[in-house]
Write an enzyme that holds these catalytic residues in place. Structure first.
Site, PDB file in Angstrom:
ATOM      1  N   HIS A 282       6.490  -9.108  -2.823  1.00  0.00           N
ATOM      2  CA  HIS A 282       7.451  -8.966  -3.772  1.00  0.00           C
ATOM      3  C   HIS A 282       8.610  -9.909  -3.856  1.00  0.00           C
ATOM      4  CE1 HIS A 282       4.501  -5.613  -4.068  1.00  0.00           C
ATOM      5  NE2 HIS A 282       5.087  -4.796  -3.358  1.00  0.00           N
TER       6      HIS A 282
ATOM      7  N   LYS B  11       5.511  -5.730 -13.529  1.00  0.00           N
ATOM      8  CA  LYS B  11       6.488  -5.074 -13.851  1.00  0.00           C
ATOM      9  C   LYS B  11       7.326  -5.723 -14.960  1.00  0.00           C
ATOM     10  CE  LYS B  11       7.724  -2.663  -9.502  1.00  0.00           C
ATOM     11  NZ  LYS B  11       7.764  -1.361  -9.531  1.00  0.00           N
TER      12      LYS B  11
ATOM     13  N   HIS C 191       1.720  -5.880  -7.447  1.00  0.00           N
ATOM     14  CA  HIS C 191       2.341  -4.910  -8.559  1.00  0.00           C
ATOM     15  C   HIS C 191       3.435  -5.261  -9.165  1.00  0.00           C
ATOM     16  CE1 HIS C 191       4.279  -2.371  -5.840  1.00  0.00           C
ATOM     17  NE2 HIS C 191       4.928  -1.739  -6.863  1.00  0.00           N
TER      18      HIS C 191
ATOM     19  N   GLU D 295      14.556   1.344  -0.788  1.00  0.00           N
ATOM     20  CA  GLU D 295      13.959   2.502  -0.993  1.00  0.00           C
ATOM     21  C   GLU D 295      14.397   3.740  -0.446  1.00  0.00           C
ATOM     22  OE1 GLU D 295       9.484   1.745  -1.997  1.00  0.00           O
ATOM     23  OE2 GLU D 295       9.962   0.843  -0.054  1.00  0.00           O
TER      24      GLU D 295
HETATM   25  C1  BG6 Z   1       4.200  -1.365  -2.224  1.00  0.00           C
HETATM   26  C2  BG6 Z   1       4.578  -1.271  -0.760  1.00  0.00           C
HETATM   27  O1  BG6 Z   1       3.817  -2.830  -2.300  1.00  0.00           O
HETATM   28  O2  BG6 Z   1       5.421  -1.555  -2.975  1.00  0.00           O
HETATM   29  C3  BG6 Z   1       5.255   0.090  -0.582  1.00  0.00           C
HETATM   30  O3  BG6 Z   1       3.382  -1.098  -0.039  1.00  0.00           O
HETATM   31  C4  BG6 Z   1       6.467   0.184  -1.412  1.00  0.00           C
HETATM   32  O4  BG6 Z   1       5.631   0.403   0.859  1.00  0.00           O
HETATM   33  C5  BG6 Z   1       6.235  -0.093  -2.846  1.00  0.00           C
HETATM   34  O5  BG6 Z   1       7.016   1.515  -1.291  1.00  0.00           O
HETATM   35  C6  BG6 Z   1       7.351  -0.196  -3.522  1.00  0.00           C
HETATM   36  O6  BG6 Z   1       6.981  -0.262  -5.025  1.00  0.00           O
HETATM   37  P1  BG6 Z   1       7.928   0.185  -6.302  1.00  0.00           P
HETATM   38  O7  BG6 Z   1       7.141  -0.337  -7.367  1.00  0.00           O
HETATM   39  O8  BG6 Z   1       7.840   1.737  -6.044  1.00  0.00           O
HETATM   40  O9  BG6 Z   1       9.018  -0.411  -6.112  1.00  0.00           O
END
Ligand code: BG6
Length: 472
Positions: A245, A187, A183, A221
């Protein structure tokens, strides 16, 4: 403006799961609000939890209302009226036949619908779900339907399991029908890492090893595992965030600028060029930590060794980046949400007091923005300097959609540029596998850190050995 007129059925496997509630339902709501969905579409949640349509709809409603500052109830009610639930066991072919029947009922009378299966399920049930998708005729080759199978990262938990998943997928689908989704590639701010280079030749000219000292990429995070112990405890931050990521962001920064057609292969080439510093032992290249109290979280094994923090040093063989260290780090329960690339340039010639290296920060989340750290002379006859900060909030302007919404529309439109190819997945695992094996050994230290801090003190000492510190 991307929208779809194509009727579609979206089958969500893992419909009551964390990802669906946190990301997918809010994204669908935004698509509905912005009128990007066609007249005919159906979303069918499939999972093991026993519930009927109305309970499912209220689960979706709660998920959407939880994070949205303001919800348009007419739009939400309309969206919910397109949502249905099908309870079933992942290993029961009959339940999949029932699901296929539900899809057909919904699609009755639609012209050329697209059917999408979205797999947001743990690796342990992957194989059985894939098998039943075909055996239960949710995907039926003979009918020649227009199908997409969207697979959330991580694909497997190492190269071998990823290859097994790919083989199993290929027994049911053709390669064109498979969409590997990270994902972060949906972004806007992450895509912009590439386009900033494209649109600004001055940046591109600066991005080379003779000028850059090192690069730091941070995905921090404040949240913990949010009840996802079942998934997270077996995976840990290193597999959860680095394999996908962090490597993707690194490749967007180092890939060659190509036209759209070669996008994925160029990203793959950049990934292939990333390597571990050869002269160092793995203990010097990677570091892991865990926040205190992690193993008191519900569902976590006592004395769990899952990492909730990791830092890794990589190099790139590309001619422009050769020799420039990349420091990647990510952690949960840290002091703040921060998704940032910091590119630090070489030390300036020391002409006077207070001069610091220049730095470019590209902030991808949190207070998104771009900052260039320069310096300017203070008044006086001596050359003394003060920091000069140029910044722009870089807030997405234009057609800004949430990442899962954008990727869903792109999948329907068969735009694959921002999905991972099979080979990208394999290349990423080839790099990650030996490091993960090392981290799993009992003899590899797992440093504790306090929740709400900036991570283990050892991570500061680790980077300080290279004569630098984490950018703040
Ligand atoms: C996900 C992970 O792929 O990305 C999560 O499995 C993580 O653990 C998340 O919290 C973070 O995504 P974003 O979009 O909130 O930065």
């Amino acid at each position: 403006m991307l929208h779809t007129n194509t009727p579609f059925t979206l089958i969500l496997f893992g419909a009551s799961g964390h990802l669906a509630r946190m990301k997918i339902y809010p994204a669908l709501y935004v698509l509905a609000l912005k009128k990007r969905l066609p007249e005919n579409f159906t979303i069918i949640g499939f999972s093991r939890t026993d519930m009927h349509d109305e309970v499912f709809r209220s689960l979706v409603r709660v998920a959407i209302e939880k994070d949205m500052p303001e919800v348009n109830t007419i739009v939400l009610d309309q969206l919910l009226s397109h949502m249905h639930y099908c309870q079933g066991q992942y290993d029961n072919q009959k339940d999949f036949e029932k699901l296929a029947g539900r899809c057909e009922e919904q699609e009755d009378g639609w012209k050329n619908p697209v059917r999408l299966a979205y797999l947001s399920i743990p690796p342990s049930v992957f194989s059985v779900v894939l098998g039943n998708l075909c055996k239960g005729r949710v995907h039926d080759h003979k009918k020649g339907e227009d199908f997409r199978c969207i697979v959330e990262k991580p694909v497997g938990n190492d190269l071998q399991s990823a290859n097994t998943i790919i083989d199993e997928l290929m027994q049911c689908f053709s390669e064109e029908e498979i969409y590997f989704l990270d994902h972060y590639l949906g972004k806007e701010a992450v895509r912009n890492v590439y386009y900033l280079r494209y649109a600004n030749p001055i940046l591109e000219r600066l991005f080379k090893n003779t000028l850059i000292h090192h690069v730091e990429i941070t995905l921090a995070e404040p949240k913990g595992i949010e009840g996802r112990a079942g998934y997270f405890d077996a995976v840990g931050t290193f597999l959860d965030m680095f394999q996908s990521h962090l490597l993707m962001i690194s490749s967007l920064l180092t890939m060659r600028l190509e036209g759209d057609d070669d996008f994925s292969s160029s990203r793959q080439n950049a990934l292939e060029q990333l390597y571990l510093p050869p002269a160092l032992s793995l203990d010097d290249v990677v570091l892991q930590g865990q926040y205190s109290g992690y193993d008191d979280e519900k569902g976590v094994y006592k004395n769990s060794r899952a990492n909730t923090y990791a830092a890794l040093k990589l190099l790139s063989r590309t001619s422009r980046w050769q020799g420039v260290p990349f420091y990647l780090r990510s952690g949960k329960c840290l002091e703040k949400k921060e998704t940032r690339i910091s590119i630090q340039f070489q030390e300036p010639h020391t002409v006077g007091e207070g001069s610091h290296p220049n730095r470019l920060d590209i902030i991808l989340q949190g207070e998104a923005g771009m900052r260039i750290h320069l310096q300017t002379k203070l008044g006086g006859s001596e050359p003394r300097f003060r920091p000069l900060l140029l910044e722009d909030p870089l807030v997405c302007v234009g057609d800004c959609l949430p990442e899962h919404g954008l990727l869903l529309l792109e999948a329907i439109a068969r735009k694959k540029q921002w999905f991972l190819s099979f080979e990208e997945v394999r290349v990423a695992w080839r790099l990650i596998d030996p490091i993960q094996k090392h981290l799993q050994q009992k003899s590899t230290p797992l440093y504790l850190y306090t929740a709400g801090s900036s991570g283990p003190a050892e991570a500061d000492a680790w980077i300080a050995r290279d004569g630098i510190h984490w950018c703040t």
